[in-house]
Structures are given as structure tokens and as C-alpha cells.
Design a protein around this motif. Structure first.
Motif, mmCIF file in Angstrom:
data_model
loop_
_atom_site.group_PDB
_atom_site.id
_atom_site.type_symbol
_atom_site.label_atom_id
_atom_site.label_comp_id
_atom_site.label_asym_id
_atom_site.label_seq_id
_atom_site.Cartn_x
_atom_site.Cartn_y
_atom_site.Cartn_z
ATOM 1 N N THR A 136 5.801 12.385 -1.072
ATOM 2 C CA THR A 136 7.472 12.985 -0.569
ATOM 3 C C THR A 136 7.768 12.100 0.582
ATOM 4 O O THR A 136 9.163 11.419 0.368
ATOM 5 N N TYR A 137 7.259 11.530 1.626
ATOM 6 C CA TYR A 137 7.598 10.711 2.544
ATOM 7 C C TYR A 137 7.995 9.166 2.123
ATOM 8 O O TYR A 137 8.795 8.709 2.659
ATOM 9 N N LEU A 138 7.009 8.899 1.155
ATOM 10 C CA LEU A 138 7.364 7.506 0.561
ATOM 11 C C LEU A 138 8.767 7.504 -0.199
ATOM 12 O O LEU A 138 9.634 6.773 -0.250
ATOM 13 N N THR A 139 9.220 8.689 -1.120
ATOM 14 C CA THR A 139 10.318 8.692 -1.583
ATOM 15 C C THR A 139 11.562 8.620 -0.751
ATOM 16 O O THR A 139 12.687 8.102 -1.236
ATOM 17 N N PHE A 140 11.521 9.425 0.258
ATOM 18 C CA PHE A 140 12.649 9.564 1.292
ATOM 19 C C PHE A 140 12.725 8.099 1.939
ATOM 20 O O PHE A 140 13.773 7.859 2.797
ATOM 21 N N ARG B 296 3.683 2.146 5.997
ATOM 22 C CA ARG B 296 4.730 1.553 6.685
ATOM 23 C C ARG B 296 6.281 2.358 6.346
ATOM 24 O O ARG B 296 7.414 1.795 6.006
ATOM 25 N N VAL B 297 6.147 3.618 6.752
ATOM 26 C CA VAL B 297 7.230 4.601 6.591
ATOM 27 C C VAL B 297 8.174 4.119 7.692
ATOM 28 O O VAL B 297 7.573 4.679 8.875
ATOM 29 N N ILE B 298 9.518 4.329 7.561
ATOM 30 C CA ILE B 298 10.302 4.249 8.649
ATOM 31 C C ILE B 298 10.404 5.704 9.289
ATOM 32 O O ILE B 298 10.447 6.602 8.751
ATOM 33 N N ALA B 299 10.123 5.611 10.744
ATOM 34 C CA ALA B 299 9.976 6.930 11.339
ATOM 35 C C ALA B 299 11.513 7.510 11.582
ATOM 36 O O ALA B 299 12.475 7.028 11.666
ATOM 37 N N PRO B 300 11.268 8.968 11.736
ATOM 38 C CA PRO B 300 12.424 9.562 11.874
ATOM 39 C C PRO B 300 13.205 9.493 13.173
ATOM 40 O O PRO B 300 12.318 9.103 14.262
ATOM 41 N N MET C 297 -1.178 -1.104 1.607
ATOM 42 C CA MET C 297 0.066 -1.324 0.916
ATOM 43 C C MET C 297 -0.294 -1.230 -0.719
ATOM 44 O O MET C 297 0.502 -1.030 -1.395
ATOM 45 N N ALA C 298 -1.677 -1.294 -0.959
ATOM 46 C CA ALA C 298 -2.105 -0.696 -2.192
ATOM 47 C C ALA C 298 -1.830 0.707 -2.581
ATOM 48 O O ALA C 298 -1.560 1.085 -3.390
ATOM 49 N N ILE C 299 -2.246 1.463 -1.447
ATOM 50 C CA ILE C 299 -1.936 2.854 -1.447
ATOM 51 C C ILE C 299 -0.388 3.258 -1.806
ATOM 52 O O ILE C 299 -0.131 3.851 -2.736
ATOM 53 N N ARG C 300 0.461 2.555 -0.987
ATOM 54 C CA ARG C 300 1.892 2.636 -1.191
ATOM 55 C C ARG C 300 2.333 2.145 -2.589
ATOM 56 O O ARG C 300 3.046 2.936 -3.337
ATOM 57 N N LEU C 301 1.671 1.129 -2.918
ATOM 58 C CA LEU C 301 2.025 0.599 -4.518
ATOM 59 C C LEU C 301 1.538 1.826 -5.489
ATOM 60 O O LEU C 301 2.521 1.885 -6.534
ATOM 61 N N SER D 280 -9.143 5.146 -10.670
ATOM 62 C CA SER D 280 -8.550 3.940 -10.909
ATOM 63 C C SER D 280 -7.252 3.493 -10.356
ATOM 64 O O SER D 280 -6.740 2.356 -10.435
ATOM 65 N N ASP D 281 -6.349 4.368 -10.132
ATOM 66 C CA ASP D 281 -4.963 3.967 -9.552
ATOM 67 C C ASP D 281 -4.905 2.913 -8.464
ATOM 68 O O ASP D 281 -4.291 2.083 -8.358
ATOM 69 N N ILE D 282 -6.031 3.133 -7.429
ATOM 70 C CA ILE D 282 -6.021 2.215 -6.348
ATOM 71 C C ILE D 282 -6.463 0.976 -6.753
ATOM 72 O O ILE D 282 -6.033 -0.236 -6.179
ATOM 73 N N VAL D 283 -7.418 1.067 -7.564
ATOM 74 C CA VAL D 283 -7.995 -0.427 -8.092
ATOM 75 C C VAL D 283 -6.853 -1.309 -8.692
ATOM 76 O O VAL D 283 -6.592 -2.364 -8.760
ATOM 77 N N ASP D 284 -6.175 -0.592 -9.667
ATOM 78 C CA ASP D 284 -5.102 -1.421 -10.435
ATOM 79 C C ASP D 284 -3.893 -1.683 -9.302
ATOM 80 O O ASP D 284 -3.424 -2.875 -9.360
ATOM 81 N N ALA D 285 -3.743 -0.959 -8.283
ATOM 82 C CA ALA D 285 -2.409 -1.103 -7.341
ATOM 83 C C ALA D 285 -3.171 -2.351 -6.438
ATOM 84 O O ALA D 285 -2.394 -3.397 -6.172
ATOM 85 N N ALA D 286 -4.354 -2.299 -6.021
ATOM 86 C CA ALA D 286 -4.944 -3.631 -5.298
ATOM 87 C C ALA D 286 -4.622 -4.838 -6.215
ATOM 88 O O ALA D 286 -4.458 -6.016 -5.599
ATOM 89 N N LYS D 287 -5.117 -4.809 -7.247
ATOM 90 C CA LYS D 287 -4.811 -5.975 -8.299
ATOM 91 C C LYS D 287 -3.578 -6.764 -8.281
ATOM 92 O O LYS D 287 -3.268 -7.705 -8.282
ATOM 93 N N ARG D 288 -2.477 -5.562 -8.628
ATOM 94 C CA ARG D 288 -1.303 -5.761 -8.496
ATOM 95 C C ARG D 288 -0.900 -6.373 -7.009
ATOM 96 O O ARG D 288 -0.009 -7.516 -7.215
ATOM 97 N N LEU D 289 -1.280 -5.706 -5.961
ATOM 98 C CA LEU D 289 -0.579 -6.448 -4.779
ATOM 99 C C LEU D 289 -1.400 -7.767 -4.686
ATOM 100 O O LEU D 289 -0.330 -8.710 -3.856
ATOM 101 N N GLY D 290 -2.433 -8.100 -5.014
ATOM 102 C CA GLY D 290 -2.989 -9.351 -4.767
ATOM 103 C C GLY D 290 -2.166 -10.599 -5.638
ATOM 104 O O GLY D 290 -2.004 -11.657 -5.142
ATOM 105 N N ARG D 291 -1.667 -9.908 -6.887
ATOM 106 C CA ARG D 291 -1.036 -11.029 -7.661
ATOM 107 C C ARG D 291 0.245 -11.294 -6.967
ATOM 108 O O ARG D 291 0.923 -12.331 -6.793
#
Length: 410
Positions: free
Chosen positions: A62-66, A123-127, A310-314, A330-341
Motif C-alpha cells: 500500500t505505502y509503496l503504491t502511493f 525509501r518511502v517519501i514521508a508524509p 531495495m530487493a524487498i521494494r523491487l 522465491s520472490d525475494i531471491v529473484d528480486a535480489a538477482k534483478r537488483l544486482g544486474r
């Protein structure tokens, strides 16, 4: 209440990229995408957590969407005024405190501090306005008094209720029929079966003091505000009426957003919000992720296990906000690989930056389509890796700045 410290957000116009496009976002009330492009300043209210447990990935989504919407608006050149509440006194909080033997104030303070840490790490912009229910009680009392003066409240055994049908627009936020409203009201903290109410859907404005529960003085006797009037009063105080976006999860469409809107609209004779934007639910182990079920994937636990925020965010942003999804380990594993690339490609450089920046901007302006934006970055990264450093000078730095500014990933 103190919020967290906002991250620095790059200004892409300073890189010669010009302003981004206007945001088109799905409005629940109208059932279609609408343009959210106010002149000069955008105003947004997003409902915050009830702090009786740590931040789970449903909250994070939710907070990442906004946060994405904030970033699109800022990239457009708009000033953003963002308010978020935190329900630091409510039945679930009091029940958890009693069950665990912790003072409810201590429990709230502990979980609010952890929430701040999670939002900062992601890294969510604060209200601009981060306001607790307790500190906003005078605002709620003032709004209840306005409604009472208009003759749209009544008392029942010391409790004060709002006559929801005093608002001719009641029901327009959700579009639900009576049977659905009654069912959801009962499931989500309402009391449709209480004897003596004028209408089963009438909602509580002020709850009279209960034995062993916190209470405050008011013109209606000692007690505390109901859930909906807290958000109504905070939003009106910090943003005014007819603000641009009311946001939250789909579980808030009814009764919370419907009833908050009606209370404010009767009090002001004006529209509460221009658009209502809602994040779909996140599941885990076959069920909607929720504190009551206990099937939580906690941001703090993922961080403690050594996963890059940042992998969690991705991992979360790789799902469109209006589509429900289920977390897999597996989502966090895939995101970490993407972040590294991504980081490797940003450091080495690649094709020209302007096309990928335009593609990311276009995707996010089109109903916050983060998965399409991520795919555009992936395509640039693939080309950059294939070029083996033989690319446009400075392109990697520019793409990295755009990904930071628009997706919040560094």
C-alpha cells in the motif's frame, strides 16, 4: 507525531529530461481511470496502520503504491501535500495489549518506531502530516459537534452515532448494494445488529467510556472517537475538502472510506475527495495476509534476515497495485538477482538513457504500472550487459537517477 526522514529524490529536469507526464489512476468510485493532474499542488490522504504488530508486505504494498504516485506527481513538477494517520488507539490495539500484558501506549510506541524504520529502509517519501488518533481527538470532537449542530447525529446509551443516509452520496464510493454493505460492516468492525440504531449502517462517532479502556473528556461525555471520524477530521484539517486522492487497501473501501467521506461531506457540503485509489490484497500461504490470521511476512523480518530493502521494494513493485497476488519465498531471491544486474549495468553504462526514462515515465503515468516500468529497465539492462560497457557515456548514471526518482530503487 514524528514521521521518518524522507530520502533524497533526484530532479530529472536538472538532467535535461524535462517534466514527466500526467498521472492516470483508477478511481474506485467511478470505476475507471481518471487524470490526476492538479494545478501546482496535489493533496493526498492515505490511511495508516493500527500499530499492534509490525509492518507486513500488505502494508508495504500500500505505502509503496502511493509512494509511486507521489513520485509521478513530483516528476511532473507538482508540490505534494501528503497526510497519513496512525490509529494509535483502537479495539485491536487494546485487545493485543491486554493479551500480551503490555501497556497499550507502550505497544503502540514500539510498533510505530518499527514502522518508521521499515518505511525509511524502503525509501518511502514521508508524509508532510503524520498524525495519531490520540493527538487528533480535539479535531474529531470538533467535527462531531459540527455534525450534531446539523442534526445528523443521535445518542444511544451514551454513544453518538452518525446517520449515514444524511449524505445523499452515501454508497457512491463503493458502489455496493445494501446486502454487501451490511455484511462488510459487520465483518469490519461495525455493529449493524445493535438494537436501538435508526439504521443498521449508522456508524459510531463517539464511543462512551468503557470499563478499563482509555477515555477522554468531550461535550458528549468521556469516551473516544470512532474510527471513521478520526480520518475525516484529520484530512479536513490538513488538506481541506475536495482533495485529490483518498488512498488505502481495498479492505478500506467499505465501511471506512465510504463513511469517512459521508461524515465530511455532510459537515462541509462539499466533496471529500476527487478520487479513491485502492491497493489490492497480498496473500501468503493461500490466505490474505493479515494480522488476525497471523500469516504475515514482515518487512522487519526480511531485513533482519539480511535481505536488501531495495530487493524487498523491487519484489513488491513487480506486481500491479490493482491485482491481488501471493507472496512466494522465491520472490525475494529473484528480486535480489534483478537488483544486482541493475546495479552492475548502471555502473558500466549502456544504450541512451532517454528512451528507457520515457518508457518508465509512461508506464507509471498509466495507472502506476510498476511491472511494465520494471520490464523497461530490464530491457535496458539486458542491452547494457550485452554491450559490455561499450555504451553512451553517462547513460548508466542517468538511468540510475531515473530509477531512483521514479521507482525509488538505488
Amino acid at each position: 507525531m514524528r514521521a521518518w526522514t524522507s530520502p533524497e529524490v533526484p530532479d530529472l529536469t536538472a538532467l535535461g529530461l524535462g517534466p514527466g507526464p500526467a498521472a492516470h489512476v483508477h478511481d474506485t468510485a467511478r470505476g475507471k481511470a481518471v487524470v490526476l493532474d492538479p494545478e501546482g499542488r496535489a493533496r493526498m490522504y492515505v490511511c495508516g496502520i493500527t500499530p499492534y504488530d509490525a509492518t507486513h508486505l500488505g502494508h508495504a504494498a500500500t505505502y509503496l503504491t502511493f509512494d509511486l504516485l507521489q513520485r509521478v506527481w513530483r516528476d511532473r513538477g507538482l508540490e505534494v501535500v501528503y497526510t497519513q494517520n496512525i490509529t494509535d488507539v483502537d479495539d485491536p490495539l487494546l485487545e493485543r495489549a491486554a493479551a500480551t500484558g503490555i501497556e497499550w501506549t507502550d505497544l503502540a510506541e514500539r510498533e510505530i518506531a518499527l514502522f518508521r524504520e521499515d518505511m525509511s529502509a524502503l525509501r518511502v517519501i514521508a508524509p508532510d502530516h503524520y498524525i495519531g488518533a490520540v493527538e487528533s481527538i480535539p479535531l474529531a470532537v470538533a467535527l462531531i459537534e459540527r455534525l450534531r449542530e446539523r442534526g445528523v447525529t443521535y445518542e444511544l446509551d451514551g454513544d453518538v452515532y452518525f446517520s449515514v443516509h444524511a449524505d445523499p452520496a452515501f454508497g457512491e464510493v463503493s458502489g455496493y448494494d445494501q446486502a454487501t454493505m451490511l455484511r462488510l460492516f459487520g465483518e469490519r468492525g461495525g455493529d449493524p445488529g445493535r438494537e436501538g440504531k435508526r439504521d443498521p449502517l449508522d456508524c459510531l462517532l463517539w464511543q462512551a467510556e468503557r470499563p478499563g479502556e482509555p477515555s477522554w473528556d468531550s461535550p458528549f461525555g468521556r469516551g473516544r472517537p470512532g474510527w471513521h471520524v478520526e480520518c475525516s477530521s484529520i484530512a479536513l484539517e490538513t488538506l481541506g475538502h475536495d482533495f485529490d486522492v483518498q488512498g488505502g487497501g481495498t479492505d478500506l473501501i467499505f465501511p471506512h472510506h465510504e463513511m469517512s467521506a459521508s461524515e465530511a461531506q455532510v459537515a462541509t457540503d462539499d466533496r471529500f475527495a476527487k478520487a479513491y485509489v485502492h491497493q489490492a490484497m497480498v496473500a501468503y500461504a493461500g490466505e490474505k495476509m493479515s494480522k488476525s490470521l497471523g500469516n504475515l511476512v514482515l518487512v522487519s523480518r526480511l531485513r533482519a534476515d539480511g535481505h536488501d530493502p531495495m530487493a524487498i521494494r523491487l519484489a513488491v513493485l513487480d506486481h500491479h497495485y490493482r491485482t491481488g497476488w501471493e507472496w512466494a519465498d522465491s520472490d525475494i531471491v529473484d528480486a535480489a538477482k534483478r537488483l544486482g544486474r541493475w546495479r552492475e549495468a548502471f555502473a558500466s553504462g549502456g544504450p541512451a538513457a532517454e528512451p528507457v526514462v520515457a518508457a518508465v515515465r509512461e508506464a507509471l503515468a498509466d495507472d502506476l504500472d510498476a511491472p511494465r516500468a520494471i520490464a523497461a529497465v530490464d530491457s535496458w539492462v539486458d542491452a547494457a550487459m550485452a554491450a559490455a560497457g561499450d555504451g553512451v557515456p553517462g547513460s548508466g548514471r542517468t538511468v540510475a537517477s531515473a530509477v531512483d526518482a521514479l521507482l525509488g530503487v538505488i
